[in-house]
Design a protein around this motif. Sequence first.
Motif, PDB file in Angstrom:
ATOM      1  N   VAL A  19       0.830  -1.024   0.081  1.00  0.00           N
ATOM      2  CA  VAL A  19       0.103  -0.046   0.098  1.00  0.00           C
ATOM      3  C   VAL A  19       0.914   1.102   0.085  1.00  0.00           C
ATOM      4  N   ALA A  20       0.902   2.127  -0.989  1.00  0.00           N
ATOM      5  CA  ALA A  20       1.686   3.239  -1.016  1.00  0.00           C
ATOM      6  C   ALA A  20       0.815   4.550  -1.073  1.00  0.00           C
ATOM      7  N   SER A  21       1.649   5.476  -0.360  1.00  0.00           N
ATOM      8  CA  SER A  21       0.881   6.971  -0.495  1.00  0.00           C
ATOM      9  C   SER A  21       1.251   7.581  -1.821  1.00  0.00           C
ATOM     10  N   GLY A  22       0.897   8.692  -1.802  1.00  0.00           N
ATOM     11  CA  GLY A  22       1.335   9.914  -3.018  1.00  0.00           C
ATOM     12  C   GLY A  22       2.562  10.524  -2.538  1.00  0.00           C
ATOM     13  N   GLY A  23       2.760  11.654  -2.859  1.00  0.00           N
ATOM     14  CA  GLY A  23       3.983  12.294  -2.771  1.00  0.00           C
ATOM     15  C   GLY A  23       4.811  13.008  -3.536  1.00  0.00           C
ATOM     16  N   ALA A  24       4.206  12.563  -5.265  1.00  0.00           N
ATOM     17  CA  ALA A  24       4.996  13.376  -6.278  1.00  0.00           C
ATOM     18  C   ALA A  24       6.442  12.539  -6.537  1.00  0.00           C
ATOM     19  N   THR A  49      -5.103   9.318   3.578  1.00  0.00           N
ATOM     20  CA  THR A  49      -3.837   9.111   3.177  1.00  0.00           C
ATOM     21  C   THR A  49      -3.311   7.900   2.608  1.00  0.00           C
ATOM     22  N   LEU A  50      -4.002   6.995   3.066  1.00  0.00           N
ATOM     23  CA  LEU A  50      -3.714   5.455   2.802  1.00  0.00           C
ATOM     24  C   LEU A  50      -4.980   4.629   2.852  1.00  0.00           C
ATOM     25  N   SER A  51      -5.314   3.637   1.970  1.00  0.00           N
ATOM     26  CA  SER A  51      -6.411   2.691   2.003  1.00  0.00           C
ATOM     27  C   SER A  51      -5.849   1.294   2.142  1.00  0.00           C
ATOM     28  N   ALA A  52      -5.394   1.144   3.396  1.00  0.00           N
ATOM     29  CA  ALA A  52      -4.948  -0.145   3.795  1.00  0.00           C
ATOM     30  C   ALA A  52      -6.185  -1.148   3.938  1.00  0.00           C
ATOM     31  N   ASP A  53      -7.359  -0.762   4.127  1.00  0.00           N
ATOM     32  CA  ASP A  53      -8.446  -1.518   4.332  1.00  0.00           C
ATOM     33  C   ASP A  53      -8.946  -1.935   3.167  1.00  0.00           C
ATOM     34  N   VAL A  54      -8.263  -1.457   1.980  1.00  0.00           N
ATOM     35  CA  VAL A  54      -8.924  -2.134   0.556  1.00  0.00           C
ATOM     36  C   VAL A  54      -8.018  -3.413   0.631  1.00  0.00           C
ATOM     37  N   ALA A  55      -6.885  -3.414   0.928  1.00  0.00           N
ATOM     38  CA  ALA A  55      -5.827  -4.533   0.743  1.00  0.00           C
ATOM     39  C   ALA A  55      -6.288  -5.475   1.807  1.00  0.00           C
ATOM     40  N   VAL A  56      -7.006  -5.365   2.932  1.00  0.00           N
ATOM     41  CA  VAL A  56      -7.414  -6.348   3.847  1.00  0.00           C
ATOM     42  C   VAL A  56      -8.717  -7.031   3.219  1.00  0.00           C
ATOM     43  N   ALA A  57      -9.621  -6.035   2.811  1.00  0.00           N
ATOM     44  CA  ALA A  57     -10.560  -6.551   1.842  1.00  0.00           C
ATOM     45  C   ALA A  57     -10.348  -7.547   0.753  1.00  0.00           C
ATOM     46  N   ALA A  58      -9.132  -7.376   0.039  1.00  0.00           N
ATOM     47  CA  ALA A  58      -8.800  -8.103  -0.977  1.00  0.00           C
ATOM     48  C   ALA A  58      -8.093  -9.525  -0.620  1.00  0.00           C
ATOM     49  N   GLY A  59      -8.027  -9.694   0.853  1.00  0.00           N
ATOM     50  CA  GLY A  59      -7.474 -10.811   1.496  1.00  0.00           C
ATOM     51  C   GLY A  59      -6.035 -10.952   1.949  1.00  0.00           C
ATOM     52  N   ALA A  60      -5.546  -9.817   2.175  1.00  0.00           N
ATOM     53  CA  ALA A  60      -4.210  -9.461   2.578  1.00  0.00           C
ATOM     54  C   ALA A  60      -4.061  -9.858   4.252  1.00  0.00           C
ATOM     55  N   ASN A  61      -3.268 -10.475   4.620  1.00  0.00           N
ATOM     56  CA  ASN A  61      -2.925 -10.903   5.981  1.00  0.00           C
ATOM     57  C   ASN A  61      -1.661 -10.273   6.529  1.00  0.00           C
ATOM     58  N   LEU A 112       0.114  16.835   8.856  1.00  0.00           N
ATOM     59  CA  LEU A 112      -1.288  16.343   8.752  1.00  0.00           C
ATOM     60  C   LEU A 112      -1.383  15.058   8.176  1.00  0.00           C
ATOM     61  N   LEU A 113      -0.991  14.640   6.971  1.00  0.00           N
ATOM     62  CA  LEU A 113      -1.288  13.441   6.372  1.00  0.00           C
ATOM     63  C   LEU A 113      -0.383  12.047   7.116  1.00  0.00           C
ATOM     64  N   THR A 114       0.498  12.375   7.781  1.00  0.00           N
ATOM     65  CA  THR A 114       1.145  11.450   8.697  1.00  0.00           C
ATOM     66  C   THR A 114       0.181  11.137  10.064  1.00  0.00           C
ATOM     67  N   GLU A 115      -0.421  12.066  10.468  1.00  0.00           N
ATOM     68  CA  GLU A 115      -1.264  11.925  11.582  1.00  0.00           C
ATOM     69  C   GLU A 115      -2.646  11.099  11.129  1.00  0.00           C
ATOM     70  N   LYS A 116      -3.027  11.538  10.000  1.00  0.00           N
ATOM     71  CA  LYS A 116      -4.001  10.750   9.372  1.00  0.00           C
ATOM     72  C   LYS A 116      -3.750   9.323   9.161  1.00  0.00           C
ATOM     73  N   GLU A 117      -2.578   9.014   8.688  1.00  0.00           N
ATOM     74  CA  GLU A 117      -2.202   7.579   8.310  1.00  0.00           C
ATOM     75  C   GLU A 117      -2.055   6.961   9.649  1.00  0.00           C
ATOM     76  N   ARG A 118      -1.336   7.409  10.675  1.00  0.00           N
ATOM     77  CA  ARG A 118      -1.069   6.876  11.872  1.00  0.00           C
ATOM     78  C   ARG A 118      -2.438   6.430  12.638  1.00  0.00           C
ATOM     79  N   ARG A 119      -3.416   7.382  12.756  1.00  0.00           N
ATOM     80  CA  ARG A 119      -4.658   6.887  13.236  1.00  0.00           C
ATOM     81  C   ARG A 119      -5.404   6.023  12.434  1.00  0.00           C
ATOM     82  N   GLY A 120      -5.243   6.049  10.953  1.00  0.00           N
ATOM     83  CA  GLY A 120      -5.891   5.073  10.182  1.00  0.00           C
ATOM     84  C   GLY A 120      -5.386   3.729  10.457  1.00  0.00           C
ATOM     85  N   VAL A 121      -4.071   3.739  10.484  1.00  0.00           N
ATOM     86  CA  VAL A 121      -3.472   2.072  10.693  1.00  0.00           C
ATOM     87  C   VAL A 121      -3.858   1.780  12.237  1.00  0.00           C
ATOM     88  N   GLU A 122      -3.846   2.495  13.362  1.00  0.00           N
ATOM     89  CA  GLU A 122      -4.284   2.232  14.737  1.00  0.00           C
ATOM     90  C   GLU A 122      -5.628   1.448  14.752  1.00  0.00           C
TER      91      GLU A 122
END
Length: 310
Positions: A9-14, A183-195, A231-241
């Motif tokens: 799962v990869a973020s943006g960042g130009a 920031t990231l959509s790690a939930d999409v990876a989980v829904a696709a069967g990743a563990n 801002l984006l790191t905090e969004k990502e951290r909370r999302g992963v938690e």
Amino acid sequence: MSRVKIAFVASGGAARGLAHLGVLKACEELGLVPEVFVGTSAGAILGAMYAQDVPLDVLLDGYRLPWRRRHEGPRLHLSTFMGAPTRAELFDPGHLASGLFSIKKLEGYLRRHLPINDFRRLDKPVFVTAVDIDSSQRVVFGPGQNEDVPISEAVAASCCVPGLFRPLRIGDRYYVDGEVARTLSADVAVAAGANVVIISNIYRPEREIDGARSLAKKGVHRVLRQSLSTLLTEKERRGVELLAQRYPDVTFIDIAPDLGRYGYLNRFSARPLVLRGYGTALRALANAKENRVFDNLIPLASTRGLRGVG
């Protein structure tokens, strides 16, 4: 225990997204081959190409200086993105005024250079996120989700930074950068069967050493970059938690290399960006292997490589 299925799962960042190549290089060296790819903006570009067996060295080559290039392949630089108004935009003044450039130039470039431009034909699933500007909702493009949209259009929509680019029209809807919502959509990876979900996030804020001159005294661009990264790191951290609590059987490996002062448009710093991503990822992934995270991994063959950086 079921076998390990790895997602990347990869973020943006130009241009900072070049660090993702270093993370993928570390995966290759440790024999970790992702089977699912999820990306936004720069992460969507790299994921869509790498999942189709475009080698890391070929991807990196698009950022090298002309006299140092080794391969025929995609050339991802500013002129690839900054498009003039399309005919449709010229006859729609409201849409024309919604951004400085058209992202359709990038879409056309990807359409010509992607080996496969159909989510349904990929051997490894790729998911790309964008935001519907009118509903403000995240939209996922990929197998089983808006899969009839060409990959090139989905990736271009995901790269559509508000204000810089006009929202991209797909069908009768308009889309902007997926990081507006997440920031990231790690939930999409989980829904696709990743563990096991390997997260590559390039938005780690700078850490000034004690006694150094404050960022507040180093110009508006440094303040804005630090604020965006925070801002984006905090969004990502909370999302992963939250995801770790929701999916206790899934391992999330959060890789956030320190990219220091390298800017979002500095594609000429490819070498240090890749090396920083590689070093951080190698340590994190080696530690995960020591903790037996990948014990039930079934190796997948890979002939790709990144021979040199620079």
